[in-house]
Design a protein around this motif. Sequence first.
Motif, PDB file in Angstrom:
ATOM      1  N   ALA A  98       0.879  -1.355  -0.005  1.00 53.82           N
ATOM      2  CA  ALA A  98      -0.080  -0.045  -0.057  1.00 53.82           C
ATOM      3  C   ALA A  98       0.921   1.153   0.179  1.00 53.82           C
ATOM      4  O   ALA A  98       0.563   2.291  -0.731  1.00 53.82           O
ATOM      5  CB  ALA A  98      -0.971  -0.112   1.404  1.00 53.82           C
ATOM      6  N   HIS A  99       1.884   1.445   0.753  1.00 54.46           N
ATOM      7  CA  HIS A  99       3.030   2.413   0.630  1.00 54.46           C
ATOM      8  C   HIS A  99       3.619   2.546  -0.423  1.00 54.46           C
ATOM      9  O   HIS A  99       3.663   3.615  -1.064  1.00 54.46           O
ATOM     10  CB  HIS A  99       3.995   2.343   2.049  1.00 54.46           C
ATOM     11  CG  HIS A  99       3.261   2.527   3.223  1.00 54.46           C
ATOM     12  ND1 HIS A  99       3.649   1.580   4.198  1.00 54.46           N
ATOM     13  CD2 HIS A  99       2.536   3.337   3.829  1.00 54.46           C
ATOM     14  CE1 HIS A  99       2.976   2.085   5.336  1.00 54.46           C
ATOM     15  NE2 HIS A  99       2.376   3.347   5.083  1.00 54.46           N
ATOM     16  N   VAL A 100       3.756   1.291  -1.404  1.00 58.61           N
ATOM     17  CA  VAL A 100       4.492   1.377  -2.447  1.00 58.61           C
ATOM     18  C   VAL A 100       3.833   2.003  -3.569  1.00 58.61           C
ATOM     19  O   VAL A 100       3.941   2.936  -4.280  1.00 58.61           O
ATOM     20  CB  VAL A 100       5.120  -0.050  -2.886  1.00 58.61           C
ATOM     21  CG1 VAL A 100       5.732  -0.108  -4.319  1.00 58.61           C
ATOM     22  CG2 VAL A 100       6.223  -0.514  -1.910  1.00 58.61           C
ATOM     23  N   ASP A 101       2.404   1.563  -3.372  1.00 60.58           N
ATOM     24  CA  ASP A 101       1.565   1.942  -4.467  1.00 60.58           C
ATOM     25  C   ASP A 101       1.174   3.601  -4.271  1.00 60.58           C
ATOM     26  O   ASP A 101       1.098   4.341  -5.292  1.00 60.58           O
ATOM     27  CB  ASP A 101       0.107   1.380  -4.438  1.00 60.58           C
ATOM     28  CG  ASP A 101       0.149  -0.022  -4.742  1.00 60.58           C
ATOM     29  OD1 ASP A 101       1.291  -0.312  -5.368  1.00 60.58           O
ATOM     30  OD2 ASP A 101      -0.704  -0.886  -4.154  1.00 60.58           O
ATOM     31  N   SER A 102       1.048   4.012  -3.110  1.00 60.95           N
ATOM     32  CA  SER A 102       1.003   5.251  -2.811  1.00 60.95           C
ATOM     33  C   SER A 102       2.219   6.226  -3.231  1.00 60.95           C
ATOM     34  O   SER A 102       1.857   7.148  -3.925  1.00 60.95           O
ATOM     35  CB  SER A 102       0.546   5.670  -1.360  1.00 60.95           C
ATOM     36  OG  SER A 102       0.759   6.835  -0.906  1.00 60.95           O
ATOM     37  N   LEU A 103       3.278   5.701  -2.821  1.00 56.95           N
ATOM     38  CA  LEU A 103       4.555   6.649  -3.392  1.00 56.95           C
ATOM     39  C   LEU A 103       4.705   6.456  -4.794  1.00 56.95           C
ATOM     40  O   LEU A 103       5.014   7.517  -5.454  1.00 56.95           O
ATOM     41  CB  LEU A 103       5.948   5.948  -2.766  1.00 56.95           C
ATOM     42  CG  LEU A 103       5.916   6.191  -1.131  1.00 56.95           C
ATOM     43  CD1 LEU A 103       7.066   5.307  -0.600  1.00 56.95           C
ATOM     44  CD2 LEU A 103       6.484   7.658  -1.007  1.00 56.95           C
ATOM     45  N   ASN A 104       4.513   5.401  -5.430  1.00 59.44           N
ATOM     46  CA  ASN A 104       4.321   5.321  -6.898  1.00 59.44           C
ATOM     47  C   ASN A 104       3.779   6.403  -7.567  1.00 59.44           C
ATOM     48  O   ASN A 104       4.052   6.993  -8.540  1.00 59.44           O
ATOM     49  CB  ASN A 104       4.110   3.937  -7.412  1.00 59.44           C
ATOM     50  CG  ASN A 104       5.538   3.026  -7.349  1.00 59.44           C
ATOM     51  OD1 ASN A 104       6.541   3.405  -6.952  1.00 59.44           O
ATOM     52  ND2 ASN A 104       4.949   1.822  -7.418  1.00 59.44           N
ATOM     53  N   GLU A 105       2.245   6.284  -7.132  1.00 56.09           N
ATOM     54  CA  GLU A 105       1.327   7.326  -7.590  1.00 56.09           C
ATOM     55  C   GLU A 105       1.779   8.690  -7.341  1.00 56.09           C
ATOM     56  O   GLU A 105       1.616   9.505  -8.421  1.00 56.09           O
ATOM     57  CB  GLU A 105      -0.141   7.101  -6.861  1.00 56.09           C
ATOM     58  CG  GLU A 105      -1.191   7.738  -7.302  1.00 56.09           C
ATOM     59  CD  GLU A 105      -2.394   7.740  -6.418  1.00 56.09           C
ATOM     60  OE1 GLU A 105      -3.110   8.590  -6.059  1.00 56.09           O
ATOM     61  OE2 GLU A 105      -2.882   6.321  -6.343  1.00 56.09           O
ATOM     62  N   GLU A 106       2.353   9.220  -6.404  1.00 54.70           N
ATOM     63  CA  GLU A 106       2.795  10.576  -5.999  1.00 54.70           C
ATOM     64  C   GLU A 106       4.145  10.748  -7.197  1.00 54.70           C
ATOM     65  O   GLU A 106       4.233  11.805  -7.738  1.00 54.70           O
ATOM     66  CB  GLU A 106       3.312  10.681  -4.621  1.00 54.70           C
ATOM     67  CG  GLU A 106       3.632  12.177  -4.355  1.00 54.70           C
ATOM     68  CD  GLU A 106       2.325  13.183  -4.452  1.00 54.70           C
ATOM     69  OE1 GLU A 106       2.725  14.197  -4.511  1.00 54.70           O
ATOM     70  OE2 GLU A 106       1.324  12.587  -4.165  1.00 54.70           O
ATOM     71  N   MET A 107       5.016   9.946  -7.063  1.00 53.61           N
ATOM     72  CA  MET A 107       6.215   9.920  -8.038  1.00 53.61           C
ATOM     73  C   MET A 107       5.881  10.041  -9.385  1.00 53.61           C
ATOM     74  O   MET A 107       6.306  10.787 -10.265  1.00 53.61           O
ATOM     75  CB  MET A 107       7.278   8.857  -7.763  1.00 53.61           C
ATOM     76  CG  MET A 107       8.311   9.284  -8.590  1.00 53.61           C
ATOM     77  SD  MET A 107       9.808   8.163  -7.527  1.00 53.61           S
ATOM     78  CE  MET A 107      11.309   8.740  -8.895  1.00 53.61           C
TER      79      MET A 107
END
Length: 158
Positions: free
Chosen positions: A78-87
């Motif tokens: 979930a954190h990976v997906d959130s960071l990927n979306e922001e990046m």
Amino acid sequence: MRAYDDTRFADFILRVGDGNKPIIKDDIIKLPEDIVVANNSENDAKGIFIRKIYPDLELHAEESNYVTNRAILATTNAHVDSLNEEMIKLFPGESTTFISFDQTIDDTNSYYQEEFLNSLLPNGIPQHKLILKVNCPIMLLRNLDPSNGLCNGTRLVC
């Protein structure tokens, strides 16, 4: 890895592993100030963190070494997906969206709604919607060609 080049960081990691690092309370470790990313606003914490790891992204985005020599590790998907979306928002250029194939072979489609099936995130399977930009870093999830180095976890550039 940072531990190869930064002996101070490597020593810190060894002290943590040996249990010789100052603890704030319970199992919370006090981190050295130079490895902490200061954050004054909860609203843009991810953006601040990404800009700290990838400073001047707009200027260096086309340099493959710039994007592949940096990485953000996260504790959960979930954190990976959130960071990927922001990046992907911060990465310059126009995005292209790829959608997974939405058809079943048997008649199970009548039992489950398509939105539900697309929301499932089994381990090792990419999300239903994949958004990419030219020169953005990606990670290979399958062993495609191990003899040529295309293995699970290989970092690539789109």
